[in-house]
Enzyme design. Structure first.
Site: not given
Length: 379
Positions: A240, A279, A363
């Site tokens: 965690d 743009q 992980e």
């Protein structure tokens, strides 16, 4: 709600930024190309206290908070994710697990040199048939009374060849499933412990990733962390915190790519003006900036929750999921903004794009993060 950093946190961030620019950036392309572990840079990171950031000073740590740790991970990862993952593993997985769950003897013997950066550690969970399904541990730790007899193979181990201390997850009581798993501290050089060749990877190529092999390795009983059967819970709770570190790494990779794209767009001219004024390009930059800011807020929220001692598993998974996806999207767009130049090594963005991918995998994959989040929101 206070969104400002403390003066100390700003100083730590600035120190990490300066280190990344002066120590990590020179040679980073060559280290990536030749898969060279940044050994001198990691040594200096240890001297700065970045390898034991959240460890209590009585164990040679810096005694800092998780937000400071996230800031360091972000700044280092903008430049060299191969170096930052060493910081992540040593802090989040190895030092954290030892300090929170280890005995005083284990802390004295192992945590102190790890936190001081005198040595580095490795966290050994993944196997050829146990990645996302971490309960399927085929590595065994047979109880022999005074010691465990360790047998099996671990895959994809960060710091695999350079670590001195390895936290190895292994099955002792197969009939108990996940409740029969233990975590053992294994030292490099123990008889029967061998290190496989370095993996030739897509990204984080400077990181030292190996498979590890254990053949009748005798591990003393005092090297078990926690009670018998605590290993799986240890792994999940440690991960965690690790996910916050990897979320910060992904954030840094994204931000590094964005900064390069922004600078290039302001300088590169097409159709008589800088491409940043087109743009098509300006909207890409706007999306990058917005995505990065959203990821940063999630990462900081997870770190803050951890610092407050509040349940943070859901937020760590959210942060890692979002930040890793932002890292992948942003680095791809950064290469696009650079055009042909983005495809060559000297402009750095192609390396950041390759490094970004692993943040969606290690992980806990993005799929596993969604599983964790779904379980939390459906409680």
């Amino acid at each position: 709600m206070i969104f400002e950093l403390t003066e100390e946190q700003e100083m730590i961030r600035d120190a990490a930024r300066n280190f990344a620019q002066t120590e990590l950036k020179p040679g980073v392309i060559e280290r990536d190309e030749h898969q060279t572990f940044p050994i001198e840079q990691v040594k200096k990171l240890g001297e700065l206290g970045f390898l034991g950031m959240m460890v209590d000073p009585k164990y040679n740590g810096a005694g800092l908070d998780a937000i400071s740790y996230v800031l360091v991970m972000e700044e280092l990862s903008k430049i060299d994710a191969s170096a930052s993952v060493v910081v992540s593993v040593n802090n989040s997985l190895v030092c954290y697990g030892l300090e929170k769950y280890g005995s005083e003897e284990q802390k004295e013997k192992y945590l102190k040199p790890l936190a001081a950066g005198e040595i580095i550690g490795a966290f050994c969970l993944s196997e050829p048939e146990a990645g996302s399904d971490a309960t399927s541990q085929h590595t065994t730790a047979e109880d022999k009374g005074e010691h465990y007899l360790l047998n099996g193979t671990k895959n994809w181990i960060t710091n695999g060849g350079t670590a001195s201390v390895y936290l190895v997850i292994a099955q002792t009581h197969p009939e108990k499933g996940s409740k029969g798993i233990n975590v053992l501290i294994v030292e490099k050089g123990m008889e029967g412990f061998t290190i496989g060749p370095k993996e030739n990877k897509l990204g984080i190529r400077g990181s030292d990733t190996h498979s590890l092999h254990f053949s009748d390795v005798k591990v003393p009983k005092e090297n078990r962390i926690g009670e018998d059967g605590f290993g799986f819970k240890f792994a999940m709770q440690t991960l965690d915190g690790g996910r916050i570190g990897i979320a910060a790494q992904a954030l840094g990779i994204a931000e590094g790519a964005y900064e390069l794209a922004l600078g290039y767009a302001k300088e590169r001219k097409a159709f008589g003006k800088p491409i940043s004024q087109l743009q098509a390009i300006s909207f890409k930059l706007a999306d990058m900036a917005t995505d990065i800011e959203a990821a940063r807020l999630l990462v900081m929220k997870a770190a803050w929750m951890k610092d407050q001692g509040l349940p943070y598993a859901k937020y760590a998974s959210m942060a890692k999921l979002k930040a890793s996806e932002v890292a992948m999207k942003t680095t791809v767009e950064a290469v696009q903004v650079h055009g042909g130049y983005g495809y060559v090594k000297e402009y750095h963005v192609e390396r950041l794009m390759r490094d970004a991918k692993i943040t969606q995998i290690y992980e806990g994959t993005s799929e596993i993060q969604r599983l964790v989040i779904a379980r939390e929101v459906l409680k």
